[in-house]
Design an enzyme around this catalytic site. Structure first.
Site, PDB file in Angstrom:
ATOM      1  N   GLN A   4       1.750  -6.101  -3.136  1.00  8.83           N
ATOM      2  CA  GLN A   4       2.073  -6.139  -1.700  1.00  8.83           C
ATOM      3  C   GLN A   4       3.412  -5.426  -1.445  1.00  8.83           C
ATOM      4  O   GLN A   4       3.737  -4.507  -2.185  1.00  8.83           O
ATOM      5  CB  GLN A   4       2.102  -7.570  -1.157  1.00  8.83           C
ATOM      6  CG  GLN A   4       0.745  -8.241  -1.070  1.00  8.83           C
ATOM      7  CD  GLN A   4       0.317  -8.936  -2.344  1.00  8.83           C
ATOM      8  OE1 GLN A   4       1.089  -9.611  -2.995  1.00  8.83           O
ATOM      9  NE2 GLN A   4      -0.939  -8.779  -2.714  1.00  8.83           N
ATOM     10  N   LYS A  62       1.977   2.149  -5.062  1.00 11.04           N
ATOM     11  CA  LYS A  62       2.618   1.638  -6.280  1.00 11.04           C
ATOM     12  C   LYS A  62       1.771   1.888  -7.517  1.00 11.04           C
ATOM     13  O   LYS A  62       2.291   2.164  -8.578  1.00 11.04           O
ATOM     14  CB  LYS A  62       2.889   0.132  -6.150  1.00 11.04           C
ATOM     15  CG  LYS A  62       3.927  -0.202  -5.107  1.00 11.04           C
ATOM     16  CD  LYS A  62       4.190  -1.693  -5.042  1.00 11.04           C
ATOM     17  CE  LYS A  62       3.011  -2.477  -4.490  1.00 11.04           C
ATOM     18  NZ  LYS A  62       2.648  -2.205  -3.112  1.00 11.04           N
ATOM     19  N   GLY A  80      -4.494  -4.385  -4.344  1.00 11.56           N
ATOM     20  CA  GLY A  80      -5.433  -3.362  -4.806  1.00 11.56           C
ATOM     21  C   GLY A  80      -4.633  -2.129  -5.172  1.00 11.56           C
ATOM     22  O   GLY A  80      -4.058  -1.491  -4.307  1.00 11.56           O
ATOM     23  N   HIS A  81      -4.501  -1.866  -6.463  1.00 11.22           N
ATOM     24  CA  HIS A  81      -3.759  -0.683  -6.896  1.00 11.22           C
ATOM     25  C   HIS A  81      -4.748   0.405  -7.296  1.00 11.22           C
ATOM     26  O   HIS A  81      -5.570   0.201  -8.179  1.00 11.22           O
ATOM     27  CB  HIS A  81      -2.860  -1.025  -8.089  1.00 11.22           C
ATOM     28  CG  HIS A  81      -1.676  -1.863  -7.703  1.00 11.22           C
ATOM     29  ND1 HIS A  81      -0.854  -2.467  -8.608  1.00 11.22           N
ATOM     30  CD2 HIS A  81      -1.166  -2.171  -6.492  1.00 11.22           C
ATOM     31  CE1 HIS A  81       0.100  -3.118  -7.973  1.00 11.22           C
ATOM     32  NE2 HIS A  81      -0.082  -2.957  -6.687  1.00 11.22           N
ATOM     33  N   ASP A 127       0.815  -1.221   0.000  1.00 15.07           N
ATOM     34  CA  ASP A 127       0.000   0.000   0.000  1.00 15.07           C
ATOM     35  C   ASP A 127       0.846   1.266   0.000  1.00 15.07           C
ATOM     36  O   ASP A 127       0.428   2.293   0.536  1.00 15.07           O
ATOM     37  CB  ASP A 127      -0.960   0.029   1.213  1.00 15.07           C
ATOM     38  CG  ASP A 127      -1.801  -1.213   1.293  1.00 15.07           C
ATOM     39  OD1 ASP A 127      -2.306  -1.640   0.249  1.00 15.07           O
ATOM     40  OD2 ASP A 127      -1.942  -1.763   2.400  1.00 15.07           O
TER      41      ASP A 127
HETATM   42  P1  IMP Z   1      -3.211 -12.740   2.019  1.00 15.76           P
HETATM   43  O1  IMP Z   1      -2.264 -12.202   1.005  1.00 15.76           O
HETATM   44  O2  IMP Z   1      -4.647 -12.490   1.699  1.00 15.76           O
HETATM   45  O3  IMP Z   1      -2.926 -14.171   2.363  1.00 15.76           O
HETATM   46  O4  IMP Z   1      -2.951 -11.936   3.409  1.00 15.76           O
HETATM   47  C1  IMP Z   1      -1.731 -12.062   4.128  1.00 15.76           C
HETATM   48  C2  IMP Z   1      -1.299 -10.708   4.697  1.00 15.76           C
HETATM   49  O5  IMP Z   1      -0.900  -9.856   3.645  1.00 15.76           O
HETATM   50  C3  IMP Z   1      -2.392  -9.960   5.456  1.00 15.76           C
HETATM   51  O6  IMP Z   1      -1.815  -9.229   6.525  1.00 15.76           O
HETATM   52  C4  IMP Z   1      -2.931  -9.001   4.419  1.00 15.76           C
HETATM   53  O7  IMP Z   1      -3.533  -7.867   5.019  1.00 15.76           O
HETATM   54  C5  IMP Z   1      -1.648  -8.642   3.708  1.00 15.76           C
HETATM   55  N1  IMP Z   1      -1.868  -8.196   2.328  1.00 15.76           N
HETATM   56  C6  IMP Z   1      -2.191  -8.953   1.254  1.00 15.76           C
HETATM   57  N2  IMP Z   1      -2.279  -8.192   0.151  1.00 15.76           N
HETATM   58  C7  IMP Z   1      -1.978  -6.939   0.523  1.00 15.76           C
HETATM   59  C8  IMP Z   1      -1.857  -5.707  -0.196  1.00 15.76           C
HETATM   60  O8  IMP Z   1      -2.026  -5.621  -1.418  1.00 15.76           O
HETATM   61  N3  IMP Z   1      -1.528  -4.604   0.550  1.00 15.76           N
HETATM   62  C9  IMP Z   1      -1.281  -4.681   1.880  1.00 15.76           C
HETATM   63  N4  IMP Z   1      -1.382  -5.815   2.588  1.00 15.76           N
HETATM   64  C10 IMP Z   1      -1.719  -6.929   1.916  1.00 15.76           C
END
Ligand code: IMP
Length: 425
Positions: free
Chosen positions: A224, A17, A41-42, A14
């Site tokens: 991420q 990007k 989520g971009h 977040d």
């Molecule tokens: P998962 O990717 O859904 O398995 O979540 C694992 C961890 O990564 C959690 O803490 C989510 O909140 C975090 N996470 C996954 N995708 C994002 C992202 O795009 N931005 C920020 N945190 C993310």
């Protein structure tokens, strides 16, 4: 001009990007996603329109740019189709621009269900997005996953699906006391998705290496962030893929010697969504203030993001692991009203001072950040378009970040739109 660039999030995701990728895309011909899935989520703002993209590279908003979903990505076909439809309805030329790897793994309903139930049942929850990301990558590594290309071979698909559903249903029933899934229903739905997606599917590794050979410029966009990387992040509070720069070589099929530049995106402060250690997290009061001002709510789940001071130890580590050449600092304007701004320069832990993050269990949970304080600038920066015109204290803050992390600062961003982005120095 650089022909190949990897862009990564240098904190916990977040970092902004989407906006930076959109900005850089002007100069590239291919934009590639290499890991993660629709957990990302971009957000991109163009004029009065706001786009939130979860799977498709934000380059799709630029006519003529080829956007590739590499094989390191896990794809929820229904989510992808919804995104395609939305973009088409806004007049985007998706059919000309989008390419999907035939080797990308596919997310099934049982992955989503297991993700959700595991979180409910776990003692220490991770706070996942519940999109099925972890269970899908687990199947990939367990060698029982189903890939996009497999969806086109009915016999093979039915066989793999039957074996997987049988196993998952047993876990759902016996361990979670939950209802299972029907092979036929999934088979029929996914056969339909395959038909829809067929025209986009290709051998994306071949496509990209041919593009490289032809001298095309390629941007690899990480989803991420570095500290959510399954190997390097704050394990187990991480996502299930390699969000760091090395992940681009694996997830897109481009060799390391073909990468010319690595860029990192950082926020002028720090945020994280979900559970896990966060040494510089604000106390309440400032937490809410910065969350409100920075609009710190997840683009995928809408969850409130946790906020804290800039952590230079963390970002310096990120510069090292990713091999970051230059950094883009986003959301500097969010700090405009603060009288004093802190930067974490080291951690104290059990009587010792650390400038690194050792793998000691509980280190980040228990360490005490060492801060230095900087005077704020008390002036609105969001309408400034030249770096030289930023208040002196804002420039000093940026210069200090550069010194602490050991990477150049390429751009500074003071707002959501493309024009609120200024080259630095
Ligand atoms: P998962 O990717 O859904 O398995 O979540 C694992 C961890 O990564 C959690 O803490 C989510 O909140 C975090 N996470 C996954 N995708 C994002 C992202 O795009 N931005 C920020 N945190 C993310």
């Amino acid at each position: 001009m650089h022909k190949t660039t990897i862009l990564v999030g240098a904190q916990w995701g977040d970092e902004g990007k989407g906006k930076v990728i959109d900005f850089l895309t002007e100069d590239v011909e291919y934009v590639v996603r290499y890991q993660g899935g629709n957990n990302a989520g971009h957000t991109v703002v163009i004029g009065d329109d706001k786009y939130v993209l979860h799977l498709i590279p934000s380059g799709i908003l630029h006519p003529g740019k080829i956007c590739v979903i590499g094989h390191g990505v896990v794809i929820d076909p229904k989510a992808l189709i919804d995104e395609i439809e939305l973009l088409k309805s806004k007049g985007m030329q998706v059919e000309e621009q989008l390419k999907i790897s035939d080797r990308a793994h596919v997310i099934f309903p049982y992955h989503r269900k297991l993700d959700e139930l595991r979180e409910l049942k776990a003692k220490g929850i991770i706070g996942t997005t519940k999109k099925g990301i972890g269970p899908c990558y687990a199947d990939k590594v367990s060698r029982v996953g189903i890939r996009i290309g497999d969806l086109f071979d009915g016999k093979y698909l039915r066989g793999r699906l039957s074996a997987n559903v049988e196993e998952k249903n047993a876990i759902l029933r016996d361990f979670h006391d939950a209802a299972g899934f029907s092979v036929e229903e999934i088979f029929n739905d996914y056969a339909g998705y395959a038909e829809y997606l067929k025209k986009y599917v290709c051998d994306s590794t071949y496509l990209l290496n041919e593009a490289y050979r032809a001298g095309k410029s390629i941007l690899f966009e990480g989803a991420q962030g570095t500290f959510l990387d399954v190997d390097y992040g704050t394990y187990p509070f991480v996502t299930s893929s390699n969000a760091t720069a090395g992940g681009a070589c694996i997830g897109a099929g481009i060799g390391p010697s073909r990468i010319e530049r690595v860029l990192g995106v950082v926020k002028a402060y720090t945020t994280r969504v979900g559970e896990g250690p966060f040494p510089t997290e604000f106390e309440s009061g400032l937490k809410e203030k910065i969350r409100e001002k920075g609009g710190e709510f997840g683009a995928t789940t809408g969850r409130a993001r946790r906020c804290g001071w800039f952590d230079a130890v963390l970002v310096k580590c990120s510069v090292d692991i990713n091999g970051i050449d230059s950094v883009i600092i986003t959301k500097l304007d969010v700090l405009d009203d603060l009288k004093t701004i802190k930067i974490c320069t080291a951690y104290n832990y059990k009587g010792e001072t650390y400038s690194n993050i050792p793998g000691i269990p509980g280190f980040l949970e228990e360490c005490e950040p060492v801060y230095e304080e900087h005077p704020g600038w008390g002036q609105k920066t969001s309408d400034i378009t030249e770096y030289e015109n930023l208040p002196e204290n804002a420039r000093k803050y940026v210069a200090r970040i550069k010194e602490l992390i050991g990477a150049d600062i390429m751009l500074v961003s003071v707002g959501k739109s493309r024009k609120q982005t200024m080259p630095c120095g």
